[in-house]
Motif scaffolding. Structure first.
Motif, PDB file in Angstrom:
ATOM      1  N   PRO A  59     -65.833-103.335 -76.280  1.00  0.00           N
ATOM      2  CA  PRO A  59     -65.314-103.858 -76.964  1.00  0.00           C
ATOM      3  C   PRO A  59     -65.136-105.521 -76.975  1.00  0.00           C
ATOM      4  CG  PRO A  59     -64.318-101.869 -75.593  1.00  0.00           C
ATOM      5  CD  PRO A  59     -64.796-102.326 -74.887  1.00  0.00           C
ATOM      6  N   GLU A  64     -66.402-105.264 -82.733  1.00  0.00           N
ATOM      7  CA  GLU A  64     -65.813-104.121 -83.952  1.00  0.00           C
ATOM      8  C   GLU A  64     -66.831-104.495 -85.279  1.00  0.00           C
ATOM      9  OE1 GLU A  64     -63.139-102.114 -85.582  1.00  0.00           O
ATOM     10  OE2 GLU A  64     -63.795-102.280 -83.267  1.00  0.00           O
ATOM     11  N   ASP A  68     -68.882-102.083 -87.836  1.00  0.00           N
ATOM     12  CA  ASP A  68     -68.304-101.745 -89.629  1.00  0.00           C
ATOM     13  C   ASP A  68     -69.139-102.287 -90.347  1.00  0.00           C
ATOM     14  OD1 ASP A  68     -66.107-102.149 -88.804  1.00  0.00           O
ATOM     15  OD2 ASP A  68     -65.264-103.595 -89.397  1.00  0.00           O
ATOM     16  N   ARG A 186     -69.210-101.169 -78.582  1.00  0.00           N
ATOM     17  CA  ARG A 186     -67.601-101.005 -79.422  1.00  0.00           C
ATOM     18  C   ARG A 186     -66.896 -99.553 -78.414  1.00  0.00           C
ATOM     19  NH1 ARG A 186     -63.061 -99.222 -78.933  1.00  0.00           N
ATOM     20  NH2 ARG A 186     -61.841-100.580 -80.836  1.00  0.00           N
ATOM     21  N   TYR A 188     -67.793 -96.511 -80.004  1.00  0.00           N
ATOM     22  CA  TYR A 188     -67.444 -94.936 -80.954  1.00  0.00           C
ATOM     23  C   TYR A 188     -68.516 -94.672 -80.727  1.00  0.00           C
ATOM     24  CZ  TYR A 188     -64.337 -98.959 -83.185  1.00  0.00           C
ATOM     25  OH  TYR A 188     -63.042 -99.711 -83.603  1.00  0.00           O
TER      26      TYR A 188
END
Length: 222
Positions: A59, A64, A68, A186, A188
């Motif tokens: 991360p 990040e 997005d 990241r 996710y």
């Protein structure tokens, strides 16, 4: 009746190769079915996926930012702007509404497909996120792929030069792959979450591409 050389060249590729649409749609479906089966059954692909993820997760601010790109608040407005532009430019042509409507419906179809699949598979997240389930497949990847992919397919016919078309396709790939990389980097999503979404979106975007390539129906004599 013999067909002239010019007629043969003008014939759509999908008409000359009737198996091409089946391959275009069938291969991603088969791959998605294989991955989903492995996720549900906790098969060897899942264990490999977890090992790959451990080596990729790191991360940071860049990951990040890239992740997005798959946010609804980022990707959907881009598609909405393209839909408005294309509708405005083509409003005087026959069936101008069809490509715009089809792309909007594909975007609306993303949560309708992704949410039930998340409920069905109930896959936990990576160690980089709080304990939870419902990470398979990746909704952010699907949002990015369908939004940027539909926008690209709608804009391609408006571009006159090969360079412009290549630039547009390259930009689309960079956005989708950037979002996908950011989600995995990241932490996710697991890599297979992202690959499964690619398969789903390949089917959706291929369907739109095939629809846009269909010739307009002949007009009735007046």
């Amino acid at each position: 009746m013999p067909i002239s050389g010019n007629q043969d060249l003008d014939e759509p590729t999908t008409a000359r190769h009737p198996r091409f649409p089946a391959l275009l749609l069938g291969l991603p479906v088969l791959l998605f079915a294989l991955i989903t089966w492995q996720v549900v059954a906790d098969g060897p692909l899942v264990r490999l996926d977890e090992r790959v993820s451990r080596g990729l997760v790191h991360p940071d601010g860049l990951s990040e930012f890239l992740s997005d790109l798959g946010n609804v608040q980022v990707a959907v407005p881009v598609l909405a702007a393209v839909l408005g532009y294309v509708a405005l430019r083509t409003r005087r042509t026959d069936r101008w509404w069809l490509p715009v409507t089809a792309a909007a419906l594909l975007m609306a179809l993303v949560p309708a497909l992704i949410i039930p699949l998340k409920e069905l598979t109930d896959r936990p997240g990576t160690p980089a996120v709080p304990p939870a389930t419902g990470y398979y497949p990746s909704g952010h990847t699907a949002t990015a792929a369908v939004a940027y992919g539909c926008a690209t397919l709608l804009l391609l016919p408006r571009l006159r030069t090969l360079y412009a078309r290549r630039t547009l396709v390259t930009a689309c790939l960079v956005l989708v792959l950037g979002a996908s990389y950011g989600l995995v980097r990241r932490g996710y999503h697991w890599p297979l979450d992202v690959v499964a979404s690619w398969c789903l979106c390949a089917v959706l975007l291929s369907s739109l591409w095939l629809l846009l390539r269909r010739p307009a129906p002949p007009e009735w004599p007046r």
